[in-house]
Design a protein around this motif. Structure first.
Motif: not given
Length: 394
Positions: A275, A305, A311
């Motif tokens: 992420s 994401d 995420s």
């Protein structure tokens, strides 16, 4: 040797067929129908299809020697006596209950259907006066602990056991602490189908078991290791290795450490998302999320994401509680322990958590929900999607 299919949903049939399987006469196919080319080595007792909780199921070859070595090591550690079978006989934890019973010369108590607090209480007194044992998954234990808060009969049934083995997935600290407060004799186990079931009890390997830490991965050696994977020699060679001293090891794929002789497991090495360019262990996030009241049995998975690449999302079925508060609390705790970059972005609250027959959450179905992929017509994940309501952080 040819495999002999048996209805793994009928634990009494598996129990009746087990002596011949352990004698090497009729090895059992549990959880699948063998094909004409599915031939196993001499000495095989059973081939167990894994639950497929995180992907495609595998078929693990277990020898009679391996199953009996595991059962004997368990008896040496916690004793033997009367077992209650509360898990499917087609999975290694349930199969081992039958093997332990056979070696102890006792008949197990069978729980037909789903384990409810009432069924647990009813089954427990049938073996009064003997040393009582049961093997559970955390979801089952959580149900019993919840019921024990209001029902003294459940407390008495839990305490009547000499040992309650709990394994198959991570056990939340809150459930563990509540069990300790009730003086429930928990034994937290670590192992897999490839190790004939649990082989580390409360962090300490069973007799004959060696656990090594290679980089961040845990590896296991001992007489209870599986022979390999049916029909997949390449996978067998990759997962089972022999060192320069001729000792055979199982590469668990689990991240863990050995501290002062005790094994600590910190989740799967491959259960990681990236992420914003930062690696995040979803197992670590999940452990923190499960400390939030109402999210003790939550599941955390990765999701696409647009901004960060990936995420995390929380799936839970709380009996009650403010979803927004729980998500805010979870995000704050994750940020405090890992960092803001690891905070989950969404909470899905549903009436039902999709579960596998083994009692584990069906993570594959949850992944398909995230990616909006229909389940396979004949797969482990079934054909229904639980209804949920999202709580999203913008």
């Amino acid at each position: 040797m040819r495999l002999h299919p048996i209805d793994a949903d009928d634990p009494r049939a598996v129990r009746a067929a087990l002596p011949a399987a352990l004698d090497g006469i009729r090895p059992l196919a549990l959880g699948f129908i063998p094909g004409p080319d599915d031939v196993v080595p001499d000495g095989t007792a059973a081939v167990v299809a894994t639950s497929g909780s995180s992907g495609v199921p595998k078929r693990v070859i277990l020898s009679a020697d391996a199953l009996q070595a595991s059962a004997s090591a368990t008896a040496s550690r916690i004793g033997d006596g009367q077992w209650m079978l509360a898990l499917p006989a087609g999975y290694v934890a349930g199969l081992q209950v039958l093997v332990r019973s056979l070696l102890a010369g006792t008949d197990p108590t069978f729980v037909d259907g789903r384990l409810t607090p009432e069924a647990f209480v009813e089954a427990t007194p049938q073996a009064a006066g003997d040393d009582l044992y049961v093997s559970l998954v955390p979801a089952q234990l959580a149900t019993l602990i919840d019921a024990a808060d209001a029902d003294p009969a459940v407390v008495a049934a839990l305490r009547a056991h000499r040992a309650i083995l709990v394994g198959g997935q991570a056990l939340s600290d809150s459930i563990r602490m509540r069990a300790m407060d009730l003086r429930v004799p928990l034994v937290h186990t670590y192992g897999s189908s490839e190790t004939s079931g649990g082989c580390v009890y409360n962090g300490v390997p069973l007799d004959g078991v060696r656990v090594a830490q290679v980089d961040d991965e845990l590896r296991i050696s001992g007489p209870m290791l599986a022979s390999g994977y049916l029909g997949d020699p390449a996978l067998t060679d990759r997962i089972f290795m022999t060192d320069d001293q001729g000792e055979r090891w199982y590469r668990t794929g689990d991240r863990g450490f050995i501290l002062d002789g005790e094994v600590e497991v910190h989740g799967r090495l491959d259960n990681v998302i990236v992420s914003g360019g930062i690696n995040i262990s979803l197992d670590r996030v999940e452990r923190i999320v499960r400390t939030v009241p109402g999210l003790e049995q939550a599941v955390v998975l990765g999701m696409p994401d647009e901004r960060w690449g990936e995420s995390s999302i929380i799936f839970a079925t709380p009996a009650s509680g403010d979803g927004r508060r729980m998500l805010d609390d979870a995000r704050a705790r994750v940020a405090a322990e890992i960092g803001k970059h690891a905070r989950p972005v969404q909470l899905e609250l549903g009436d039902d958590m999709p579960m596998l027959a083994s009692g584990k959450p069906d993570r594959e179905l949850l992944r398909r929900m995230i990616h909006d992929v229909p389940p396979p017509p004949d797969g482990d994940s079934g054909d229904t999607t639980p209804r949920s309501r999202p709580i999203i952080i913008d």
